[in-house]
Design a protein around this motif. Structure first.
Motif, mmCIF file in Angstrom:
data_model
loop_
_atom_site.group_PDB
_atom_site.id
_atom_site.type_symbol
_atom_site.label_atom_id
_atom_site.label_comp_id
_atom_site.label_asym_id
_atom_site.label_seq_id
_atom_site.Cartn_x
_atom_site.Cartn_y
_atom_site.Cartn_z
ATOM 1 N N ARG A 131 0.807 -1.212 0.000
ATOM 2 C CA ARG A 131 0.000 0.000 0.000
ATOM 3 C C ARG A 131 0.843 1.267 0.000
ATOM 4 O O ARG A 131 0.529 2.234 -0.677
ATOM 5 N N VAL A 132 1.941 1.242 0.749
ATOM 6 C CA VAL A 132 2.812 2.416 0.804
ATOM 7 C C VAL A 132 3.359 2.718 -0.584
ATOM 8 O O VAL A 132 3.247 3.845 -1.088
ATOM 9 N N SER A 133 3.929 1.684 -1.216
ATOM 10 C CA SER A 133 4.520 1.891 -2.536
ATOM 11 C C SER A 133 3.474 2.309 -3.552
ATOM 12 O O SER A 133 3.709 3.177 -4.387
ATOM 13 N N LEU A 134 2.299 1.674 -3.471
ATOM 14 C CA LEU A 134 1.240 1.982 -4.429
ATOM 15 C C LEU A 134 0.771 3.423 -4.276
ATOM 16 O O LEU A 134 0.626 4.158 -5.256
ATOM 17 N N THR A 135 0.532 3.842 -3.017
ATOM 18 C CA THR A 135 0.079 5.214 -2.775
ATOM 19 C C THR A 135 1.076 6.211 -3.362
ATOM 20 O O THR A 135 0.691 7.123 -4.097
ATOM 21 N N LEU A 136 2.357 6.005 -3.048
ATOM 22 C CA LEU A 136 3.372 6.932 -3.535
ATOM 23 C C LEU A 136 3.432 6.921 -5.055
ATOM 24 O O LEU A 136 3.408 7.969 -5.699
ATOM 25 N N GLY A 137 3.507 5.709 -5.623
ATOM 26 C CA GLY A 137 3.674 5.593 -7.071
ATOM 27 C C GLY A 137 2.504 6.181 -7.826
ATOM 28 O O GLY A 137 2.674 6.962 -8.763
ATOM 29 N N LEU A 138 1.301 5.838 -7.403
ATOM 30 C CA LEU A 138 0.108 6.286 -8.110
ATOM 31 C C LEU A 138 -0.045 7.801 -8.017
ATOM 32 O O LEU A 138 -0.282 8.471 -9.021
ATOM 33 N N SER A 139 0.102 8.349 -6.802
ATOM 34 C CA SER A 139 -0.041 9.806 -6.664
ATOM 35 C C SER A 139 0.993 10.506 -7.519
ATOM 36 O O SER A 139 0.690 11.502 -8.175
ATOM 37 N N SER A 140 2.224 9.981 -7.527
ATOM 38 C CA SER A 140 3.277 10.658 -8.277
ATOM 39 C C SER A 140 2.982 10.648 -9.762
ATOM 40 O O SER A 140 3.134 11.671 -10.431
ATOM 41 N N ILE A 141 2.551 9.500 -10.270
ATOM 42 C CA ILE A 141 2.373 9.432 -11.724
ATOM 43 C C ILE A 141 1.196 10.299 -12.156
ATOM 44 O O ILE A 141 1.248 10.975 -13.184
ATOM 45 N N ILE A 142 0.149 10.368 -11.324
ATOM 46 C CA ILE A 142 -1.000 11.203 -11.687
ATOM 47 C C ILE A 142 -0.611 12.680 -11.650
ATOM 48 O O ILE A 142 -0.833 13.431 -12.599
ATOM 49 N N LEU A 143 0.033 13.067 -10.556
ATOM 50 C CA LEU A 143 0.481 14.456 -10.434
ATOM 51 C C LEU A 143 1.424 14.820 -11.568
ATOM 52 O O LEU A 143 1.288 15.868 -12.203
ATOM 53 N N ALA A 144 2.390 13.935 -11.829
ATOM 54 C CA ALA A 144 3.402 14.224 -12.846
ATOM 55 C C ALA A 144 2.757 14.367 -14.212
ATOM 56 O O ALA A 144 3.151 15.228 -15.000
ATOM 57 N N THR A 145 1.740 13.537 -14.495
ATOM 58 C CA THR A 145 1.083 13.634 -15.798
ATOM 59 C C THR A 145 0.361 14.966 -15.932
ATOM 60 O O THR A 145 0.497 15.657 -16.947
ATOM 61 N N ILE A 146 -0.397 15.339 -14.899
ATOM 62 C CA ILE A 146 -1.153 16.592 -14.983
ATOM 63 C C ILE A 146 -0.204 17.776 -15.166
ATOM 64 O O ILE A 146 -0.332 18.577 -16.096
ATOM 65 N N ILE A 147 0.800 17.857 -14.295
ATOM 66 C CA ILE A 147 1.719 18.997 -14.362
ATOM 67 C C ILE A 147 2.548 18.950 -15.639
ATOM 68 O O ILE A 147 2.698 19.939 -16.348
ATOM 69 N N GLY A 148 3.076 17.761 -15.931
ATOM 70 C CA GLY A 148 3.970 17.630 -17.083
ATOM 71 C C GLY A 148 3.276 17.955 -18.392
ATOM 72 O O GLY A 148 3.822 18.693 -19.220
ATOM 73 N N VAL A 149 2.057 17.431 -18.581
ATOM 74 C CA VAL A 149 1.351 17.694 -19.839
ATOM 75 C C VAL A 149 1.028 19.180 -19.956
ATOM 76 O O VAL A 149 1.234 19.790 -21.005
ATOM 77 N N SER A 150 0.570 19.783 -18.847
ATOM 78 C CA SER A 150 0.248 21.215 -18.911
ATOM 79 C C SER A 150 1.478 22.026 -19.292
ATOM 80 O O SER A 150 1.429 22.875 -20.189
ATOM 81 N N LEU A 151 2.588 21.751 -18.628
ATOM 82 C CA LEU A 151 3.811 22.510 -18.915
ATOM 83 C C LEU A 151 4.265 22.280 -20.353
ATOM 84 O O LEU A 151 4.673 23.213 -21.048
ATOM 85 N N GLY A 152 4.186 21.022 -20.790
ATOM 86 C CA GLY A 152 4.638 20.684 -22.141
ATOM 87 C C GLY A 152 3.812 21.402 -23.197
ATOM 88 O O GLY A 152 4.351 21.965 -24.157
ATOM 89 N N VAL A 153 2.487 21.412 -23.005
ATOM 90 C CA VAL A 153 1.614 22.083 -23.977
ATOM 91 C C VAL A 153 1.904 23.577 -23.979
ATOM 92 O O VAL A 153 2.043 24.205 -25.032
ATOM 93 N N LEU A 154 2.036 24.132 -22.781
ATOM 94 C CA LEU A 154 2.332 25.561 -22.656
ATOM 95 C C LEU A 154 3.617 25.913 -23.408
ATOM 96 O O LEU A 154 3.669 26.872 -24.185
ATOM 97 N N ALA A 155 4.654 25.091 -23.201
ATOM 98 C CA ALA A 155 5.942 25.360 -23.848
ATOM 99 C C ALA A 155 5.798 25.256 -25.360
ATOM 100 O O ALA A 155 6.360 26.066 -26.110
ATOM 101 N N ALA A 156 5.044 24.251 -25.826
ATOM 102 C CA ALA A 156 4.915 24.057 -27.273
ATOM 103 C C ALA A 156 4.153 25.212 -27.907
ATOM 104 O O ALA A 156 4.472 25.656 -29.010
ATOM 105 N N LEU A 157 3.128 25.708 -27.198
ATOM 106 C CA LEU A 157 2.336 26.806 -27.759
ATOM 107 C C LEU A 157 3.125 28.110 -27.781
ATOM 108 O O LEU A 157 2.880 28.974 -28.605
ATOM 109 N N ARG A 158 4.058 28.236 -26.853
ATOM 110 C CA ARG A 158 4.896 29.437 -26.817
ATOM 111 C C ARG A 158 6.302 29.086 -27.264
ATOM 112 O O ARG A 158 7.265 29.490 -26.628
#
Lengths: 307, 302
Positions: A95-122
């Protein structure tokens, strides 16, 4: 589709078999045994203990017995933790590993995609440069640097968050480990998204969409993003592997009772069955994630035909 | 030309003709693009300094990397002759840092070479031979890809003990997968080119064609990938060292130094900060060079 899944699962079996075999014989080739303690066991007792776990039989027989167990879903008893089976240990600690891994990948996807799109548009503007500089820093600063530095500054000096421990999964205890795991993934994901987006925005169908007079917002969201995140989907498997690697460090530094910490300790203590169980668990996890990635790829990209 | 008629006999004519005839090769182009890339040039300069420091630096430090000085325990930077301070045994951090950098760079270089050799040979053979053999060889790569690699390296270190040669081999043996895929892809597109046909028509065998004609033409993408593999390898080694499975004391690598620094950071921040900075700067310069090379050699995204 079903045939594709079936075929992939068929390939997964020899892969897992190979994993089990290599891990089994490597573990056994290691000098030392799980019963080397501080006190030397008398030969009779040691023989008894060995017999209890079937370790007095020839290696190939043990291997056969182990394989037969794995096929039936039995990973055997732990050799170090009395009265616990490997499955219990996995269940108690995933459970510890799953909680950490899942939260990280979800957060990273949201932030990473937003930043990536922003950079590409500008593209080639200040925003782009800032995002890409941050991204390259994120790739170059390993987790075992960010983790202690964050602990030193935020936990020890400022005292804002606890420096270690699980504390039943309380949020303050989770923040630092998740941030440490998320940062490098944000970096990679934003780079992938930017690259995909820059390429897609130049393509003909985006020009068509523009010519139709669609609002820019809609072009980006509906048309471009869908194609641009394809490379991300393929990254799912490697991302999971990266998170597992990262969790080894994070669980050690933050003293969290997760699987990663268990693995290193068990390997050093020669707890054969626990190590094997974890290798199988993680190999299966990565295989499944790769399969999901391939399926998602086919759903998102009509040019890909599963066969 | 400003209207001057160039006669072949005139001196100026000959010079101009020579200039025009000396066209710019692909490599010249790539070189020019690379040198225009500020980040890549910066990376090369920084890396040059780091390599120089790692190679000759340890000879010039006032202390040896494993020299224990009881009176200098926890000496902060710039005190008692320690430019960057000393650790829990009074060992000079500068000396340990330079030695650690040397070890990390050496591991990066050697392990990358191992992965380079396996990956190029494997990929070139698979791509060139094609058919059944290609399928089997690439299947093997797929299977290895889906293994939790770090576990196997950890198992390897546990099984055979942490010796430095094994670290080279273990990491190199895992990092060749991507290399072999890149090489195979390139080989597939190369093998139908006319010059390969010509070589075969001239009677050259498969081995000869792979060695003489395929591999030299793979150089571009391979060079790019190598510059990106070195930092990955350095990272992998540091990671192992951080978990206590890599380089063993009193020897140092950037990973062990960071691990020790993390343990003692409450007492001596310098032990964490300087090795971490060195690590980050090293990785960044490699990445800048790699990105620059990729843009220079494969100018698709310009």
């Amino acid at each position: 589709m079903l045939r594709f899944i079936g075929r992939r699962l068929l390939i997964a079996i020899p892969t897992l078999f190979l994993v089990v075999t290599v891990a089994f014989f490597m573990m056994r080739a290691a000098p030392g045994s799980p019963f080397d303690g501080d006190r030397k066991l008398s030969p009779e007792i040691e023989a008894n203990v060995m017999a209890k776990y079937g370790m007095d039989r020839p290696l190939h027989e043990q291997y056969g017995a182990y394989l037969a167990g794995v096929v039936q879903g039995d990973l055997g008893p732990s050799l170090k933790y009395k009265d616990k089976t490997v499955l219990q240990i996995l269940q108690e600690n995933y459970r510890v590993s799953l909680t950490l891994g899942l939260s990280s990948i979800i957060l990273a996807t949201i932030i990473g995609v937003s930043l990536g799109v922003l950079a590409a548009l500008r593209q080639n503007q200040t925003t782009d440069y800032v995002v890409m500089t941050v991204a390259i820093l994120g790739v170059c600063i390993p987790t075992f640097v960010t983790a202690p530095v964050l602990v030193l500054v935020i936990a020890s000096k400022l005292g804002w968050l606890p420096s270690a421990g699980w504390n039943g999964g309380a949020l303050p205890n989770l923040i630092l480990p998740i941030v440490v795991l998320t940062l490098p993934q944000v970096a990679i994901i934003s780079r992938l998204t930017r690259a995909g987006m820059v390429e897609v925005l130049r393509s003909n169908y985006i020009r068509t969409a523009r010519a139709k007079g669609l609002p820019e917002n809609r072009i980006v969201r509906r048309h471009a993003l869908r194609a641009a995140i394809l490379p991300l989907v393929s990254y799912l498997g490697p991302a999971a592997a990266g998170l597992i690697t990262g969790s080894l460090v994070v669980e050690k530094i933050f003293n969290l009772p997760g699987l990663g910490k268990f693995f290193v300790i068990s390997a050093l203590q020669r707890d054969y069955t626990v190590v094997m169980g974890m290798v199988i668990f993680y190999a299966a996890l990565i295989l499944i994630l790769n399969l999901i990635a391939d399926l998602l790829h086919a759903v998102l990209d009509p040019r890909v035909r599963l066969s | 030309m400003t209207g001057t008629i160039l006669t072949p006999g005139s001196r100026r004519g000959a010079e101009t003709m020579e200039k025009a005839a000396r066209g710019r090769s692909l490599w010249d182009d790539a070189q020019r693009r690379l040198l225009r890339n500020k980040a890549a040039v910066g990376g090369m300069i920084v890396l040059g300094v780091l390599v120089l420091a790692a190679v000759i630096g340890p000879f010039f430090t006032p202390f040896a990397y494993d020299q224990i000085n009881k009176d200098h325990v926890w000496a902060p930077p710039l005190t008692q002759g320690h430019l960057l301070g000393a650790d829990s045994l009074g060992r000079d951090l500068l000396a340990r840092l330079l030695t650690g950098l040397r070890v990390s760079l050496a591991i990066g270089l050697v392990a990358t070479s191992v992965s380079l050799i396996i990956g190029v040979v494997w990929g070139a053979v698979a791509g060139y031979l094609g058919g059944r053999i290609d399928e089997i060889m690439m299947r093997v790569v797929d299977v290895l890809y889906s293994l939790p690699f770090i576990f196997f390296v950890i198992l390897l270190m546990v099984t055979f003990g942490s010796n430095i040669i094994l670290i080279f081999v273990a990491i190199g043996a895992v990092e060749w997968l991507t290399m072999s895929r890149i090489v195979r892809g390139q080989t597939l597109s190369l093998k139908h080119k006319e010059f390969v046909e010509a070589a075969r028509a001239a009677g050259l065998g498969d081995g000869g064609i792979i060695a003489r004609h395929i591999i030299p033409n793979l150089l571009g993408p391979v060079v790019v990938y190598v510059t990106l593999t070195i930092p990955a390898v350095i990272l992998a080694e540091s990671f192992l060292s951080f978990l206590g499975l890599g380089v063993q004391p009193p020897m140092a690598s950037l990973g062990t130094l960071i691990a020790n620094g993390a343990q003692d950071m409450e007492l001596a921040w310098w032990l964490l900060v300087f090795p971490s900075l060195t690590m980050v700067v090293t990785l960044m310069s490699f990445n800048f060079i790699g990105d620059g090379l990729r843009d220079a050699i494969d100018p698709k995204d310009r």
